[in-house]
Design an enzyme around this catalytic site. Sequence first.
Site, PDB file in Angstrom:
ATOM      1  CG  HIS A  18      -6.265   2.297   0.615  1.00  0.00           C
ATOM      2  ND1 HIS A  18      -5.114   2.814   0.050  1.00  0.00           N
ATOM      3  CD2 HIS A  18      -5.836   1.331   1.490  1.00  0.00           C
ATOM      4  CE1 HIS A  18      -4.057   2.190   0.560  1.00  0.00           C
ATOM      5  NE2 HIS A  18      -4.462   1.287   1.418  1.00  0.00           N
ATOM      6  CB  CYS A  56      -0.930  -0.004   1.203  1.00  0.00           C
ATOM      7  SG  CYS A  56      -1.833  -1.546   1.355  1.00  0.00           S
TER       8      CYS A  56
HETATM    9  C1  LIG Z   1      -1.573  -0.751   4.858  1.00  0.00           C
HETATM   10  C2  LIG Z   1      -2.941  -0.854   4.259  1.00  0.00           C
HETATM   11  O1  LIG Z   1      -3.327   0.049   3.591  1.00  0.00           O
HETATM   12  S1  LIG Z   1      -3.882  -2.217   4.576  1.00  0.00           S
HETATM   13  C3  LIG Z   1      -5.466  -1.831   3.933  1.00  0.00           C
HETATM   14  C4  LIG Z   1      -5.743  -2.445   2.635  1.00  0.00           C
HETATM   15  N1  LIG Z   1      -7.161  -2.305   2.340  1.00  0.00           N
HETATM   16  C5  LIG Z   1      -8.106  -3.090   2.891  1.00  0.00           C
HETATM   17  O2  LIG Z   1      -7.803  -3.981   3.665  1.00  0.00           O
HETATM   18  C6  LIG Z   1      -9.537  -2.834   2.496  1.00  0.00           C
HETATM   19  C7  LIG Z   1     -10.441  -2.902   3.695  1.00  0.00           C
HETATM   20  N2  LIG Z   1     -11.840  -2.905   3.298  1.00  0.00           N
HETATM   21  C8  LIG Z   1     -12.479  -4.021   2.885  1.00  0.00           C
HETATM   22  O3  LIG Z   1     -11.882  -5.096   2.814  1.00  0.00           O
HETATM   23  C9  LIG Z   1     -13.924  -3.916   2.483  1.00  0.00           C
HETATM   24  O4  LIG Z   1     -14.258  -2.598   2.171  1.00  0.00           O
HETATM   25  C10 LIG Z   1     -14.868  -4.414   3.603  1.00  0.00           C
HETATM   26  C11 LIG Z   1     -14.533  -5.843   3.993  1.00  0.00           C
HETATM   27  C12 LIG Z   1     -14.744  -3.512   4.811  1.00  0.00           C
HETATM   28  C13 LIG Z   1     -16.312  -4.347   3.095  1.00  0.00           C
HETATM   29  O5  LIG Z   1     -16.403  -5.124   1.934  1.00  0.00           O
HETATM   30  P1  LIG Z   1     -17.753  -5.885   1.526  1.00  0.00           P
HETATM   31  O6  LIG Z   1     -18.361  -6.503   2.734  1.00  0.00           O
HETATM   32  O7  LIG Z   1     -17.412  -6.751   0.367  1.00  0.00           O
HETATM   33  O8  LIG Z   1     -18.669  -4.703   1.125  1.00  0.00           O
HETATM   34  P2  LIG Z   1     -19.395  -4.520  -0.271  1.00  0.00           P
HETATM   35  O9  LIG Z   1     -18.395  -4.166  -1.323  1.00  0.00           O
HETATM   36  O10 LIG Z   1     -20.292  -5.697  -0.527  1.00  0.00           O
HETATM   37  O11 LIG Z   1     -20.264  -3.221  -0.009  1.00  0.00           O
HETATM   38  C14 LIG Z   1     -21.474  -3.254   0.756  1.00  0.00           C
HETATM   39  C15 LIG Z   1     -21.900  -1.819   0.980  1.00  0.00           C
HETATM   40  O12 LIG Z   1     -21.027  -1.194   1.933  1.00  0.00           O
HETATM   41  C16 LIG Z   1     -20.349  -0.073   1.343  1.00  0.00           C
HETATM   42  N3  LIG Z   1     -18.957  -0.146   1.811  1.00  0.00           N
HETATM   43  C17 LIG Z   1     -18.060  -1.112   1.564  1.00  0.00           C
HETATM   44  N4  LIG Z   1     -16.898  -0.831   2.204  1.00  0.00           N
HETATM   45  C18 LIG Z   1     -17.089   0.334   2.853  1.00  0.00           C
HETATM   46  C19 LIG Z   1     -16.267   1.137   3.670  1.00  0.00           C
HETATM   47  N5  LIG Z   1     -15.009   0.771   3.935  1.00  0.00           N
HETATM   48  N6  LIG Z   1     -16.762   2.288   4.164  1.00  0.00           N
HETATM   49  C20 LIG Z   1     -18.046   2.665   3.893  1.00  0.00           C
HETATM   50  N7  LIG Z   1     -18.881   1.917   3.127  1.00  0.00           N
HETATM   51  C21 LIG Z   1     -18.406   0.773   2.609  1.00  0.00           C
HETATM   52  C22 LIG Z   1     -20.458  -0.282  -0.150  1.00  0.00           C
HETATM   53  O13 LIG Z   1     -20.406   0.940  -0.840  1.00  0.00           O
HETATM   54  C23 LIG Z   1     -21.815  -0.951  -0.265  1.00  0.00           C
HETATM   55  O14 LIG Z   1     -22.811   0.049  -0.150  1.00  0.00           O
HETATM   56  P3  LIG Z   1     -24.184  -0.055  -0.975  1.00  0.00           P
HETATM   57  O15 LIG Z   1     -24.842  -1.311  -0.515  1.00  0.00           O
HETATM   58  O16 LIG Z   1     -24.902   1.207  -0.610  1.00  0.00           O
HETATM   59  O17 LIG Z   1     -23.771  -0.128  -2.413  1.00  0.00           O
END
Ligand SMILES: CC(=O)SCCNC(=O)CCNC(=O)[C@H](O)C(C)(C)COP(=O)(O)OP(=O)(O)OC[C@H]1O[C@@H](n2cnc3c(N)ncnc32)[C@H](O)[C@@H]1OP(=O)(O)O
Length: 390
Positions: free
Chosen positions: A337, A88
């Site tokens: 991100h 990242c």
């Molecule tokens: C050093 C580093 O940077 S490590 C970090 C690397 N990045 C990550 O790990 C990513 C972390 N985030 C994630 O994995 C995902 O966003 C999760 C697991 C939190 C959610 O994913 P999913 O459960 O698959 O959510 P999905 O894509 O089905 O979305 C469901 C709903 O929530 C919303 N949503 C998903 N993620 C988020 C979020 N982070 N914040 C706000 N809303 C969200 C979507 O827009 C969707 O809304 P809608 O129904 O109105 O369309």
Amino acid sequence: MREVAIVGAKTTEFGELWERSLRDIVVEAGIGAIEDAGISGKEIDAMYVGNMSGGRFVEQEHLGALIADYSGLARGLHVPSTRVEAACASGGLALRQAIQAVASGYSNVAIAAGAEKMTDISSSGATDALSAAADREWEGIQGATFPGIYAMIAKLHMAKYGTTSEQLAAVAVKNHENGMHNPIAQFKSKITIDQVLKSIMVSDPLHILDCSPVSDGAAAVVVVPAEDALKYTDKPIYVKASAQASDTIALHDRRDITTLDASVVAGKRAYEMAGLTPKDINFVEVHDCFTIAEICAIEDLGFAEKGKGGLVSLNGETKLGGRIPVNPSGGLKSCGHPVGATGVKQAVEAVTQLRGDAGKRQVDGAKYGMTHNVGGSGATAVVHIFSNER
Ligand SMILES: CC(=O)SCCNC(=O)CCNC(=O)[C@H](O)C(C)(C)COP(=O)(O)OP(=O)(O)OC[C@H]1O[C@@H](n2cnc3c(N)ncnc32)[C@H](O)[C@@H]1OP(=O)(O)O
């Protein structure tokens, strides 16, 4: 070593860009940065592309050459183009490579881009691809996801320092508030602490609204020697420091998982290089991949006493207009991100702020801005300090 400046900057929209390809978005950002610098593009003599996992997300490797070709810089011009990977922190590191190329005299006009296209695969596929940024043998294969890894950090921070879920939520609320004023942000909606606390639990204590989302997006900047900068723009932004540090990749080998030592060291190196202290910095874009990550970051970079990051966030000291505005862009939480793009997007925000062009999210009178980009759970940290004064 020559002083260096940024003279062009551009970020695409961040979000779920299903109708766009990876190459499309990098070229959009690159052309935007080139236009912003007022050059034709033919002046570019080096290109660095930050990308974490083109192979896993869109099944495309060899991105340096591919992006040079699609930008028109490969055929005929044969501009050297290099893909840079540090999970990242790939974007921040691509920028650091461009800065080093210009500072050393090897390059006179370098472009640093960052890009990721994460939404073309399933959520579980993206989660698994991201887990390759942790220790695959000790963490990824054992089922540790990034929300899970940062949840462990949050749990210990809560146990050691009394950090609360409300304090974590305050980070998300503030970043969504800032993101409402950022046209590129993936989420432009206002949220409340109550909504964060009632949102679905991803990995205790992190709710979905404590997490940055899975995103597509790209960003690019044009880097030149400081002595040439005024030829390109009347608002050059000078690079006062570019620092990087590494640490052990596996969380269980860390000295203390509530402190990212690589952030502390990269921060110290940056302050020393710029001859500045945290008190001199007017705003900071930190790597808030999860709300707890912002709390650790402001402690690690010296903007809050160790253990007080949560309190400082809940008190409003990190809001726009507060003691130290943190993530005026909306951060990773609200902007999104796209992992390889984030580090360059942070620099684009710093440029926008220091030019005074940030509109409703402007930090008034800003002279020094810092960016902080993290790879994995803290194995790589890249910190930059920028200024509108040479
Ligand atoms: C050093 C580093 O940077 S490590 C970090 C690397 N990045 C990550 O790990 C990513 C972390 N985030 C994630 O994995 C995902 O966003 C999760 C697991 C939190 C959610 O994913 P999913 O459960 O698959 O959510 P999905 O894509 O089905 O979305 C469901 C709903 O929530 C919303 N949503 C998903 N993620 C988020 C979020 N982070 N914040 C706000 N809303 C969200 C979507 O827009 C969707 O809304 P809608 O129904 O109105 O369309």
